[in-house]
Design a protein around this motif. Structure first.
Motif, short mmCIF file in Angstrom:
data_model
loop_
_atom_site.label_atom_id
_atom_site.label_comp_id
_atom_site.label_asym_id
_atom_site.label_seq_id
_atom_site.Cartn_x
_atom_site.Cartn_y
_atom_site.Cartn_z
N GLY A 347 0.79 -1.22 0.00
CA GLY A 347 0.00 0.00 0.00
C GLY A 347 0.83 1.27 0.00
O GLY A 347 0.30 2.36 0.21
N GLU A 348 2.13 1.14 -0.26
CA GLU A 348 3.01 2.31 -0.27
C GLU A 348 3.04 2.99 -1.63
O GLU A 348 3.43 4.15 -1.74
N LEU A 349 2.67 2.28 -2.67
CA LEU A 349 2.57 2.83 -4.02
C LEU A 349 1.18 2.50 -4.58
O LEU A 349 0.68 1.39 -4.38
N PRO A 350 0.59 3.47 -5.28
CA PRO A 350 1.08 4.85 -5.43
C PRO A 350 1.00 5.60 -4.11
O PRO A 350 0.15 5.28 -3.28
N PRO A 351 1.86 6.60 -3.92
CA PRO A 351 1.84 7.34 -2.64
C PRO A 351 0.53 8.08 -2.45
O PRO A 351 -0.11 8.51 -3.42
N LYS A 352 0.13 8.19 -1.20
CA LYS A 352 -1.10 8.90 -0.90
C LYS A 352 -0.88 10.40 -1.09
O LYS A 352 0.21 10.92 -0.85
N PRO A 353 -1.92 11.14 -1.51
CA PRO A 353 -1.78 12.59 -1.68
C PRO A 353 -1.37 13.26 -0.37
O PRO A 353 -1.79 12.84 0.72
N ALA A 354 -0.54 14.29 -0.47
CA ALA A 354 -0.05 14.97 0.73
C ALA A 354 -1.16 15.56 1.56
O ALA A 354 -1.06 15.67 2.77
N ALA A 355 -2.24 15.97 0.91
CA ALA A 355 -3.35 16.59 1.63
C ALA A 355 -4.42 15.58 2.00
O ALA A 355 -5.58 15.91 2.17
N GLY A 356 -4.02 14.32 2.17
CA GLY A 356 -5.02 13.28 2.39
C GLY A 356 -5.61 13.26 3.78
O GLY A 356 -6.65 12.66 4.00
N SER A 357 -4.97 13.91 4.77
CA SER A 357 -5.51 13.88 6.12
C SER A 357 -5.02 15.09 6.88
O SER A 357 -4.07 15.78 6.47
N ALA A 358 -5.66 15.36 8.01
CA ALA A 358 -5.25 16.48 8.86
C ALA A 358 -3.83 16.28 9.36
O ALA A 358 -3.06 17.24 9.48
N GLU A 359 -3.47 15.01 9.63
CA GLU A 359 -2.12 14.74 10.15
C GLU A 359 -1.06 15.11 9.12
O GLU A 359 -0.03 15.71 9.47
N THR A 360 -1.28 14.74 7.85
CA THR A 360 -0.27 15.05 6.84
C THR A 360 -0.18 16.55 6.59
O THR A 360 0.90 17.09 6.35
N VAL A 361 -1.32 17.25 6.64
CA VAL A 361 -1.32 18.70 6.47
C VAL A 361 -0.54 19.36 7.61
O VAL A 361 0.29 20.27 7.40
N ARG A 362 -0.80 18.89 8.83
CA ARG A 362 -0.11 19.48 9.99
C ARG A 362 1.40 19.21 9.91
O ARG A 362 2.22 20.08 10.23
N SER A 363 1.76 17.99 9.48
CA SER A 363 3.18 17.66 9.34
C SER A 363 3.84 18.55 8.30
O SER A 363 4.98 19.01 8.49
N ALA A 364 3.14 18.80 7.20
CA ALA A 364 3.69 19.67 6.17
C ALA A 364 3.87 21.09 6.68
O ALA A 364 4.85 21.78 6.37
N ALA A 365 2.91 21.56 7.49
CA ALA A 365 3.00 22.90 8.06
C ALA A 365 4.18 23.00 9.02
O ALA A 365 4.92 23.99 9.02
N LEU A 366 4.39 21.97 9.85
CA LEU A 366 5.55 21.96 10.75
C LEU A 366 6.85 21.95 9.96
O LEU A 366 7.81 22.65 10.30
N ALA A 367 6.87 21.16 8.88
CA ALA A 367 8.09 21.08 8.07
C ALA A 367 8.40 22.41 7.39
O ALA A 367 9.56 22.70 7.09
N ALA A 368 7.37 23.23 7.20
CA ALA A 368 7.59 24.54 6.58
C ALA A 368 8.17 25.56 7.56
O ALA A 368 8.48 26.69 7.17
N GLY A 369 8.32 25.17 8.85
CA GLY A 369 8.94 26.04 9.84
C GLY A 369 8.04 27.13 10.38
O GLY A 369 8.52 28.21 10.75
N LEU A 370 6.74 26.87 10.45
CA LEU A 370 5.83 27.88 10.99
C LEU A 370 6.07 28.08 12.48
O LEU A 370 6.46 27.15 13.20
N SER A 371 5.79 29.29 12.94
CA SER A 371 5.95 29.63 14.36
C SER A 371 4.84 28.99 15.17
O SER A 371 3.85 28.47 14.62
N ASP A 372 4.96 29.03 16.52
CA ASP A 372 3.92 28.48 17.39
C ASP A 372 2.59 29.17 17.16
O ASP A 372 1.53 28.51 17.14
N ALA A 373 2.62 30.49 16.99
CA ALA A 373 1.38 31.23 16.76
C ALA A 373 0.74 30.83 15.43
O ALA A 373 -0.48 30.66 15.34
N GLU A 374 1.59 30.66 14.43
CA GLU A 374 1.06 30.26 13.12
C GLU A 374 0.53 28.82 13.16
O GLU A 374 -0.49 28.51 12.54
N MET A 375 1.21 27.96 13.92
CA MET A 375 0.72 26.59 14.04
C MET A 375 -0.62 26.54 14.78
O MET A 375 -1.47 25.69 14.51
N ALA A 376 -0.80 27.47 15.72
CA ALA A 376 -2.08 27.53 16.42
C ALA A 376 -3.20 27.87 15.45
O ALA A 376 -4.32 27.32 15.53
#
Length: 661
Positions: A347-376
């Motif tokens: 189930g690893e291919l094809p890869p799931k879309p990056a926006a497939g869940s809240a968890e992946t979106v939040r992980s992408a936001a953290l990886a983008a280096g957002l501040s604590d206020a922006e993450m809130a």
């Protein structure tokens, strides 16, 4: 759904019906030659539609034989979905479904989902074609079903009965003959004459056609007959009668390989990495049949390869974006490696879309280096999105329950459902299979009877122990006339559901076997010969595909043949036609699209990458193109969005390389 829409929905469901809504149809329709009867739509209708407000359902009586307009009639079921515009265009779109079989009228809310993109300015009409589902239910073979309830029950609870389909066909044809039904008139020629008749009955002088699969064949026959009023036609997933389709069905499995891998051969970088990848892919099927490769999840054989490649799209509309990995997968399997296949199996291919869940979106936001206020703020937005999703699901379910409750109240059906459930439980509790089959047959035979408590009591007395029979009779005697009618309505519903489990492809056979297999136009021998002459598939796959169609051709031998004049001649028309074709279509080969419009003077051919059977199910680009065409059939059509649908290819080093359209 917005708050205003929710309030409007509740008001519409609970308010009095508008006596002016669809008044012309309720009065019998626009053309006295084809009378209209308005009937309740099949539930569920809400939350997307409101019966009698946004959609009206009914039947149009048309000649059974259009060559004998004063003779017997046949009833064509329809749904008419009103345009969203308050000032709609006068030319609606009529949808011609595939099969033929598995009609569309009973799926009120589901059917319109495919055509909402055309509904902003136009009404949408859906019909069940003649002899299919709710159009001409007298075609159903209930006596044959009753005779075969034993094998039917066995096939539903245990191994399939090999002869069931052919036995059903033989019995059904005999039953239709005994009832005096000329099923030779269940054909595409008569079906095509039904289309302008229905549109005239509904009050339309001009209209557009949208056909999918067999619906394209039907649309081509309508265009051949050239009735007045056709403004444009879209044929999506093409099946032209002037090709021996059933002898060429192997193409619908070889074309997706060619059309999706040939861009690699045209690209210097990809071709250098995977030379002759098309031929190598076909050859790999034969290699894996002779010598499977051991993978992490078991042997990788010809069946695994076929599943990965063929099931990139499915008839249900599922899609798997495996195309970029096929060349590397082929190269690995040739070398005895299974990395790509193992990743697919896990189930690893094809890869799931990056926006497939809240968890992946939040992980992408953290990886983008957002501040604590922006993450809130991100967390607040994700929480709001989840609340919206839950609210929408709640509204949908609540609207359906409200509609169901109001419907039950209107028909006073509560006690009817109780009786039906008690009867079903009593039948299940019978200890002997023969007794259960006898009781079910007696129950199904009530379809032909007038609603009566005496008939229900007699059934109970004939098939159950005295205490059970007494309980059922007591319930039956409590049913008022409306509830009795509902019980017998449930019998009819159960009859149809049971027939559907064994009828299988009978409706398709009625058309294909009578008109497409006449005079040797299609045959198993021709299937083998054309496949061998093409040479794409090797001997093992040739035999497997031939075996897959053996039962179809065997079933067709049971039908009388009715050759059609000019049926296989290439059609011609000056009507604007848009031919839509999915590159990965495994039901109608993409190459058939160009052959369908070869003699159409105003034809536009569109091939949609990474799309299957019925392109509008797979692609917003396809929906946009078809909507633009219906708006301006003779205008310049912008199809540039398809260029963005070509997926890249994974090179041996793991990088992704873009491919030209």
């Amino acid at each position: 759904m917005s708050p205003d829409q929710i309030l409007a929905l509740i008001a519409a469901l609970t308010g009095e019906p508008d006596p002016e809504a669809f008044a012309r149809l309720k009065a019998g329709g626009a053309d006295p030659a084809y009378p209209v009867t308005v009937t309740p739509c099949t539930r569920p209708v809400a939350p997307t539609e409101i019966d009698g407000r946004t959609v009206v359902c009914g039947r149009v009586e048309v000649p059974y034989d259009h060559g004998d307009p004063e003779g017997r009639t046949i009833s064509i079921a329809f749904n008419l979905y009103k345009a969203h515009s308050l000032s709609p265009e006068p030319d609606p779109v009529i949808y011609l479904h595939g099969g033929p079989g598995d009609g569309t009228v009973s799926r009120v809310a589901g059917t319109i989902g495919f055509f909402e993109h055309l509904r902003a300015r136009r009404d949408i009409i859906a019909i069940d074609e003649r002899g299919v589902d709710t159009s001409a239910p007298e075609m159903d073979c209930y006596a044959t079903l009753g005779d075969q309830l034993g094998p039917v029950a066995q096939s539903q609870t245990g191994p399939a009965v090999p002869t069931l389909e052919q036995d059903f066909i033989k019995g059904c044809l005999a039953e239709l003959d005994a009832r005096g039904i000329d099923y030779s008139l269940i054909n595409t020629e008569q079906n095509a004459m039904d289309v302008p008749a229905v549109m005239s009955a509904l009050g339309y002088d001009s209209y557009n056609i949208y056909g999918i699969s067999y619906g394209t064949k039907l649309a081509m026959e309508v265009l051949r007959q050239d009735p007045p009023g056709i403004r444009s036609a879209i044929i999506d997933g093409n099946a032209p009668p002037w090709l021996p389709l059933y002898s060429s069905f192997w193409q619908s499995h070889s074309d997706p390989i060619r059309t999706s891998l040939e861009p690699c051969e045209r690209d210097p970088v990809c071709n250098a990495a995977y030379p002759d990848i098309v031929d190598r892919t076909f050859e790999l099927f034969e290699t894996l049949d002779a010598e499977p490769v051991e993978g992490a999840s078991g042997p990788v054989d010809i069946n695994v390869l076929y599943e990965i490649i063929n099931n990139r799209v499915t008839p249900r509309g599922d899609y798997s974006a495996m195309t970029p990995y096929i060349p590397l997968m082929v190269k690995q399997l040739e070398q005895g490696e299974t990395t790509i296949v193992d990743q697919w199996a896990a189930g690893e291919l094809p890869p799931k879309p990056a926006a497939g869940s809240a968890e992946t979106v939040r992980s992408a936001a953290l990886a983008a280096g957002l501040s604590d206020a922006e993450m809130a703020q991100v967390d607040a937005m994700l929480a709001a999105a989840e609340h919206i999703r839950i609210a929408e699901d709640t509204v949908t379910r609540a609207a359906q329950l409200l509609e169901s409750d109001l419907d039950a109240d209107a028909r006073n059906t509560g006690l009817a459902e109780v009786f039906d459930a008690k009867l079903a439980a009593a039948i299940e509790a019978l200890p002997e299979p023969a007794d259960r089959i006898a009781a079910v047959r007696a129950y199904l035979d009530l379809r032909f009877a007038e609603p009566s408590a005496d008939r229900l009591a007699a059934l109970a007395a004939d098939h159950f122990a005295p205490d059970t029979a007494a309980e059922l009779e007591g319930l039956a005697r409590q049913l008022d006339q409306d509830s009795l009618a509902r019980v017998f309505d449930l019998v009819r519903i159960d009859n149809q559901a049971t027939v559907d489990t064994v009828e299988g492809s009978f409706q398709t056979y009625l058309y294909a076997c009578q008109e497409d297999l006449s005079d040797g136009w299609n045959s198993l021998q021709k299937f083998r010969e054309t496949m061998a002459a093409d040479g794409s598939w090797g001997p093992v796959m040739q035999e497997a595909m031939a075996q897959g169609l053996t039962s179809f051709f065997a079933a067709c031998e049971l039908f009388p043949k009715h050759p059609r004049e000019n049926w296989t001649e290439v059609g011609k028309t000056d009507v604007p036609v848009l031919s839509m074709n999915g590159e990965l279509d495994t039901q109608t080969a993409v190459s058939w699209g160009a052959l369908s419009v070869q003699d159409y003077t105003q034809a536009t051919l569109v091939v949609v990458p990474e799309s299957g059977h019925g392109t509008i199910r797979f692609s917003q680009c396809a929906r946009d193109i078809t909507a633009a065409f219906v708006e301006a059939p003779t205008g310049e059509l912008d199809t540039s969005c398809i260029e963005n649908l070509r997926l890249p290819v994974m090179l041996p080093d793991g990088t992704m390389h873009p491919l030209p359209y």
